[in-house]
Design a protein around this motif. Structure first.
Motif, PDB file in Angstrom:
ATOM      1  N   LYS A 107       1.671   3.098  -7.476  1.00 35.21           N
ATOM      2  CA  LYS A 107       1.647   4.208  -6.109  1.00 35.21           C
ATOM      3  C   LYS A 107       2.788   5.306  -6.388  1.00 35.21           C
ATOM      4  O   LYS A 107       3.495   5.181  -7.331  1.00 35.21           O
ATOM      5  CB  LYS A 107       2.391   3.498  -5.004  1.00 35.21           C
ATOM      6  CG  LYS A 107       1.556   1.917  -4.682  1.00 35.21           C
ATOM      7  CD  LYS A 107       0.274   2.175  -4.133  1.00 35.21           C
ATOM      8  CE  LYS A 107      -0.478   1.040  -3.824  1.00 35.21           C
ATOM      9  NZ  LYS A 107      -0.648  -0.057  -4.920  1.00 35.21           N
TER      10      LYS A 107
ATOM     11  N   SER B 191       0.948  -1.167   0.033  1.00 34.99           N
ATOM     12  CA  SER B 191       0.133   0.055  -0.016  1.00 34.99           C
ATOM     13  C   SER B 191       0.824   1.404   0.060  1.00 34.99           C
ATOM     14  O   SER B 191       2.120   1.255   0.197  1.00 34.99           O
ATOM     15  CB  SER B 191      -0.903  -0.004   1.093  1.00 34.99           C
ATOM     16  OG  SER B 191      -0.058  -0.085   2.381  1.00 34.99           O
ATOM     17  N   GLN B 192       0.337   2.307  -0.051  1.00 34.63           N
ATOM     18  CA  GLN B 192       1.001   3.787  -0.074  1.00 34.63           C
ATOM     19  C   GLN B 192       1.461   3.934   1.055  1.00 34.63           C
ATOM     20  O   GLN B 192       2.549   4.354   1.585  1.00 34.63           O
ATOM     21  CB  GLN B 192       0.198   4.720  -0.645  1.00 34.63           C
ATOM     22  CG  GLN B 192       0.809   6.200  -0.861  1.00 34.63           C
ATOM     23  CD  GLN B 192       1.822   6.174  -1.960  1.00 34.63           C
ATOM     24  OE1 GLN B 192       1.555   5.525  -3.061  1.00 34.63           O
ATOM     25  NE2 GLN B 192       3.058   6.721  -1.789  1.00 34.63           N
TER      26      GLN B 192
ATOM     27  N   GLY C 269       1.439  -4.164  -7.329  1.00 33.47           N
ATOM     28  CA  GLY C 269       0.289  -3.383  -7.195  1.00 33.47           C
ATOM     29  C   GLY C 269      -1.036  -4.263  -7.578  1.00 33.47           C
ATOM     30  O   GLY C 269      -1.940  -3.621  -7.949  1.00 33.47           O
TER      31      GLY C 269
END
Length: 385
Positions: free
Chosen positions: A214, A162-163, A241
């Motif tokens: 991201k 995740s970011q 991703g």
């Protein structure tokens, strides 16, 4: 010597795991005697967890010179692995480094030469080599039962990040801080297993995207095609991703096909080699008789503990290393070749042009957000602060 005293350089995510199992006597004939970290908060964590039973250092060379350790585990950011490994060996210490061996092969080649000259035991934390699935695959291929390899195909896309993961450290997913993306952070184990079981390719053509999914500056989506000396081809697909992801490794040979997926090894075994069948069969449509075999797997993957146990035995008993440190350059060569191919939009032959890769990497580092955010800190020739 009947017990190996370990020092750990870097007690972040991985280093703290190594420290925990060593301190709790989970490795026979080994003990944790020292820890080094640059961050005061990590040393405070170590002090609270290990009390006064483990000596703490903020300088790696001071720990190397302390005579409190016989071996070190290096668990620092990637760029530092070769420099610290060389310093440790120069101080007469055995070295076990985390993956990857380094960021670029020029750096790692120098490390390998100096570590071999030192005569010390040098290992790398390729913990997936302890996995009985891949050990069995290597055994079947090496025995000739699969026949000559025709094609390899690894889809390894279950690395979702995740970011917030990337935002947890400003060095993450930057050229100056990490030296690469999914190929340098997540995939070193798969790249190693790929070449460990199937051999090194002779040339690479890669396509990759940088910050596709991201807000990062390094690669997060890769598709690479390779060719081997015998004419076999291979495909390596990876990303951080995609969710849900896939982890499927398929190797096709003259005598069948092996697939590793979902913790199982399946061998579609031909009773007759495809080449023999092709020469002899006169019936038009047809194919060799094939048996689907669920290959039994004995044992369990000991992961990091297994590599450390083997490392200790190598020092004390002369046992052969399961993951020699010098092997780290092989998977790194493949990932460096993939980067070069994507940057140049062309084929890359192995061995790669190490000087060209190094010069292009330095340009990436120069423009990295991590470096720009830390301009007051001097960037040395190895790309580290």
């Amino acid at each position: 010597m009947n017990k190996i005293r370990f020092g750990i350089v870097g007690v972040g995510n991985m280093g703290s795991i190594h420290a925990d199992y060593l301190f709790n006597n989970q490795i026979e004939r080994a003990e944790l005697t020292a820890i080094c970290d640059l961050k005061p908060e990590r040393l405070q964590w170590a002090k609270e967890k290990f009390s006064d039973k483990v000596k703490l250092f903020s300088d790696a060379e001071e720990m190397f010179n302390s005579r409190l350790v016989d071996a070190v585990i290096i668990a620092t950011p990637h760029y530092e692995h070769p420099r610290l490994a060389i310093k440790a060996a120069e101080n007469g210490l055995n070295v076990l480094t985390e993956k990857p061996a380094g960021v670029y092969t020029k750096q790692v080649r120098e490390m390998n030469a100096k570590l071999q000259k030192s005569g010390k035991i040098f290992g790398i934390m390729y913990n997936q080599r302890t996995n009985p699935l891949y050990r069995k695959l290597k055994d079947i291929i090496s025995s000739g039962e699969l026949g000559e390899i025709k094609r390899t195909n690894w889809i390894i896309t279950d690395w979702y990040r995740s970011q917030s993961y990337y935002d947890s450290g400003e060095w993450r997913a930057t050229w100056a801080g990490e030296g690469g993306g999914v190929l340098l952070n997540q995939d070193p184990h798969q790249l190693d297993l790929w070449q460990w079981t199937c051999g090194m390719p002779k040339r690479v053509r890669a396509f990759m995207s940088f910050g596709k999914y991201k807000n990062i500056e390094v690669e997060d989506d890769v598709t690479a095609y390779v060719e081997y000396e015998n004419g076999a081809t291979g495909l390596f697909v990876t990303t951080t991703g995609e969710a849900p992801g896939t982890n499927r490794f398929e190797v096709s040979g003259d005598r069948g096909k092996i697939v590793i997926e979902d913790g199982k090894l399946t061998f579609w075994r031909l009773r007759q080699s495809e080449r023999e069948f092709n020469r002899e069969y006169k019936g038009g449509f047809g194919a060799p008789e094939c048996w689907k075999c669920e290959v039994p797997i004995d044992g369990e993957a000991e992961q990091h503990k297994g590599i450390t146990k083997n490392f200790v035995k190598a020092i004390l008993d002369g046992t052969e290393l399961l993951a020699p440190g010098i092997d780290g350059i092989k998977g790194l060569t493949i990932s460096n070749a993939m980067h070069l191919s994507a940057w140049a939009n062309d084929w890359v032959e192995l061995p790669i042009n190490e000087e060209l890769y190094y010069e292009l990497l330095k340009e990436k580092i120069k423009n990295s957000t991590y470096k720009k955010n830390n301009e007051s800190r001097k960037l040395d020739i190895n790309g580290t602060f």
